[in-house]
Design a protein around this motif. Structure first.
Motif, PDB file in Angstrom:
ATOM      1  N   LYS A   1     -49.923 -40.602   4.450  1.00 21.18           N
ATOM      2  CA  LYS A   1     -49.454 -38.573   4.552  1.00 21.18           C
ATOM      3  C   LYS A   1     -49.969 -38.003   3.785  1.00 21.18           C
ATOM      4  O   LYS A   1     -50.025 -36.950   3.271  1.00 21.18           O
ATOM      5  N   CYS A   2     -49.714 -38.753   2.028  1.00 23.84           N
ATOM      6  CA  CYS A   2     -49.201 -38.260   0.767  1.00 23.84           C
ATOM      7  C   CYS A   2     -50.517 -39.143  -0.128  1.00 23.84           C
ATOM      8  O   CYS A   2     -50.333 -40.022   0.035  1.00 23.84           O
ATOM      9  N   GLU A   3     -51.278 -38.146  -0.679  1.00 19.98           N
ATOM     10  CA  GLU A   3     -52.041 -38.802  -1.878  1.00 19.98           C
ATOM     11  C   GLU A   3     -51.538 -39.340  -2.385  1.00 19.98           C
ATOM     12  O   GLU A   3     -51.965 -41.026  -3.475  1.00 19.98           O
ATOM     13  N   ASP A   4     -50.316 -38.698  -3.327  1.00 21.79           N
ATOM     14  CA  ASP A   4     -49.909 -39.607  -4.073  1.00 21.79           C
ATOM     15  C   ASP A   4     -48.229 -39.136  -4.000  1.00 21.79           C
ATOM     16  O   ASP A   4     -47.543 -37.543  -3.901  1.00 21.79           O
ATOM     17  N   ILE A   5     -47.489 -39.832  -3.483  1.00 21.26           N
ATOM     18  CA  ILE A   5     -46.379 -40.037  -3.427  1.00 21.26           C
ATOM     19  C   ILE A   5     -45.590 -38.787  -4.456  1.00 21.26           C
ATOM     20  O   ILE A   5     -44.035 -38.785  -3.839  1.00 21.26           O
ATOM     21  N   ASN A   6     -45.505 -39.340  -5.388  1.00 19.63           N
ATOM     22  CA  ASN A   6     -45.028 -38.762  -6.531  1.00 19.63           C
ATOM     23  C   ASN A   6     -45.558 -38.113  -7.404  1.00 19.63           C
ATOM     24  O   ASN A   6     -44.470 -37.560  -8.265  1.00 19.63           O
ATOM     25  N   ALA A   7     -46.274 -37.611  -6.815  1.00 14.64           N
ATOM     26  CA  ALA A   7     -47.122 -35.823  -7.037  1.00 14.64           C
ATOM     27  C   ALA A   7     -46.068 -34.901  -7.148  1.00 14.64           C
ATOM     28  O   ALA A   7     -45.035 -34.735  -6.279  1.00 14.64           O
ATOM     29  N   THR A   8     -46.020 -33.777  -7.730  1.00 13.88           N
ATOM     30  CA  THR A   8     -44.858 -33.035  -7.643  1.00 13.88           C
ATOM     31  C   THR A   8     -46.094 -31.666  -8.900  1.00 13.88           C
ATOM     32  O   THR A   8     -46.837 -31.537  -9.191  1.00 13.88           O
ATOM     33  N   LYS A   9     -45.744 -30.896  -8.294  1.00 10.72           N
ATOM     34  CA  LYS A   9     -45.720 -29.521  -8.848  1.00 10.72           C
ATOM     35  C   LYS A   9     -44.219 -28.438  -8.801  1.00 10.72           C
ATOM     36  O   LYS A   9     -43.428 -28.341  -8.327  1.00 10.72           O
TER      37      LYS A   9
ATOM     38  N   ALA B   1     -41.749 -31.695  -3.591  1.00 10.02           N
ATOM     39  CA  ALA B   1     -43.187 -32.908  -4.481  1.00 10.02           C
ATOM     40  C   ALA B   1     -44.163 -31.808  -3.963  1.00 10.02           C
ATOM     41  O   ALA B   1     -44.590 -30.748  -3.299  1.00 10.02           O
ATOM     42  N   ASP B   2     -45.341 -32.292  -4.514  1.00  7.71           N
ATOM     43  CA  ASP B   2     -46.896 -31.960  -4.668  1.00  7.71           C
ATOM     44  C   ASP B   2     -47.185 -33.231  -3.493  1.00  7.71           C
ATOM     45  O   ASP B   2     -48.447 -33.654  -3.991  1.00  7.71           O
ATOM     46  N   CYS B   3     -47.391 -33.473  -1.944  1.00  7.68           N
ATOM     47  CA  CYS B   3     -48.152 -33.896  -0.829  1.00  7.68           C
ATOM     48  C   CYS B   3     -49.425 -32.750  -0.743  1.00  7.68           C
ATOM     49  O   CYS B   3     -49.880 -32.232   0.731  1.00  7.68           O
ATOM     50  N   GLN B   4     -50.360 -34.096  -0.710  1.00  6.74           N
ATOM     51  CA  GLN B   4     -51.576 -33.352  -0.848  1.00  6.74           C
ATOM     52  C   GLN B   4     -52.503 -34.451   0.600  1.00  6.74           C
ATOM     53  O   GLN B   4     -52.325 -35.523   0.587  1.00  6.74           O
ATOM     54  N   GLU B   5     -53.022 -34.042   1.378  1.00  8.43           N
ATOM     55  CA  GLU B   5     -53.250 -35.157   2.405  1.00  8.43           C
ATOM     56  C   GLU B   5     -54.480 -36.244   2.034  1.00  8.43           C
ATOM     57  O   GLU B   5     -55.264 -36.488   1.186  1.00  8.43           O
TER      58      GLU B   5
END
Length: 431
Positions: free
Chosen positions: A137-145, A166-170
């Motif tokens: 689902k996410c390119e990086d499950i730890n990414a935030t914005k 969370a910043d969930c990129q496909e």
């Protein structure tokens, strides 16, 4: 009974009888341990584990991936989401076995069948970093914005504050179709809790240099940080009884690259270029001598770290770098049960009267190559744990490998066929 052996008879007799008993017990324990070891097999990894060849992933390629072959030979099995793309089986296209609609469907991709929790989570393009952070689902499950959150500071004052979300990129399609809702590869293993692990995902940390003819992607600190964190989490599960890792072969020796000498004698324009390029117009299109030396140094570091992790986890380790060097130098004999041989396989894609281990992309193994790969892992597992897992028939794999039985000379196609020349021109512009 053992007490009788200690008290009666002479010392030599006691030793012989004790040795005989230990051999009997060891044989029984080995068989029992193999069954327990492979009771629940888990797989993480990259394109080699997922079964990528022909520039795609689909059922007929996934069925020949090394974890599937080795698990079957060990009397076990793995479950995985079956893909139908993305991208196309290049061999099928060049042999006209895949028409317009087939190509369109393959490019879009999707799933032929799915499972809620795959025990085989290997994904094309993965490395130890993405094992930890990339889910379906996410390119990086730890990414935030940072995002504005509006609220009433007072009954008359509506304002906002910046909050971290969370910043969930496909992610790419291979992760989306391969992992779906199961989490990252690491999270999947923590749910499966395997007893045996296929745990190799080191190749893309250095293969990127060959594919992009650049050393910019090399990152020793990131590689060491993430491989150590992955195996720390695997060790913490407490379920693992064993596993297997393999070293990464010399990526500058794969069929994707070929030697190029600049006609003007410029050192930074000479070295190794992608096979589909007819010439080099920019230093970024070639790996020169200095870059090749840098890659070799990085590869030594990477393989030493893989061996260290294998030793810490008490895993088997197959030194594929040594094996591939031998394949490159001496070839690999293919022989049927009655002794007939089509020749020695080489470290290239198959050509007329010359078997090969690579698929048409010059990077990934073909069906025969996967069987060779699986057998080297079986040898390492048998040696490490004292098992007798039977090997895959490499002759049978060659016999049913349509690319080896009916070769396609891709380089000739790209240079002599008008359609091939158009493909080569497009690829050269966008790579």
């Amino acid at each position: 009974m053992l007490k009788m052996f200690r008290l009666g008879g002479n010392m030599n007799t006691n030793r012989i009888l004790g040795l005989a008993l230990s051999l009997v017990f060891a044989g029984s324990l080995s068989a029992q341990t193999q069954s327990q070891m492979f009771q629940r097999v888990g797989v993480v990894g990259d394109s080699l584990s997922q079964g990528f060849f022909g520039v795609t992933v689909e059922k007929k390629t996934q069925d020949w991936a090394y974890p599937v072959l080795v698990s079957k030979q060990a009397g076990a099995s793995v479950s995985y989401n079956v893909l139908k793309g993305p991208f196309v089986n290049l061999e099928d296209v060049l042999k006209w076995d895949c028409g317009i609609f087939c190509i369109a469907e393959s490019i879009i991709g999707g799933n032929q069948s799915t499972v809620s929790l795959p025990t085989h989570a290997g994904i094309t393009g993965a490395e130890y970093t993405s094992l930890l952070k990339t889910s379906g689902k996410c390119e990086d499950i730890n990414a935030t914005k940072q995002e504005k959150e509006w609220y009433w500071a007072k009954w008359y004052w509506y304002t906002y504050r910046w909050v971290t979300v969370a910043d969930c990129q496909e992610p790419d399609k291979f992760h989306r179709f391969g992992l779906r809702d199961a989490g990252t590869q690491t999270q999947v293993m923590e749910k499966v809790k395997p007893t045996f692990l296929f745990g190799s995902a080191g190749a893309n940390h250095v293969l990127c240099t060959a594919l992009h003819t650049s050393t910019d992607c090399l990152d020793e600190a990131r590689f060491k940080r993430d491989i150590r964190e992955f195996f720390r989490r695997m060790s913490a599960m407490g379920s693992l009884q064993g596993g297997v890792l393999f070293t990464v072969p010399n990526v500058t020796a794969i069929a994707f690259l070929e030697k190029y000498n600049d006609p003007n004698g410029r050192a930074n324009y000479s070295g190794l270029k992608a096979f589909f390029r007819n010439s080099v117009s920019d230093p970024n299109q070639v790996l020169d001598a200095n870059e090749i030396a840098t890659i070799s140094t990085f590869l030594n570091m990477l393989n030493n770290e893989i061996k260290a992790q294998a030793a810490t986890m008490r895993f088997a380790v197959a030194d594929l770098r040594v094996i591939f060097d031998d394949l490159k130098e001496n070839g690999r004999p293919i022989r049927s049960a009655d002794g007939w041989s089509p020749g020695n396989a080489r470290a290239n894609w198959p050509l007329p009267n010359q078997p090969g281990v690579f698929g048409l992309d010059g990077v990934h193994p073909n069906m025969y190559g996967h069987s060779l790969f699986a057998n080297e892992l079986i040898k390492a597992i048998n040696s490490r744990y004292g098992y007798s897992i039977p090997q895959v028939s490499e002759y049978t794999a060659w016999y049913y490998d349509s690319l080896n039985r009916n070769p396609v000379d891709l380089k000739k196609f790209l240079t002599e066929n008008i359609f091939g020349q158009a493909i080569s021109w497009v690829v050269s512009i966008f790579t």
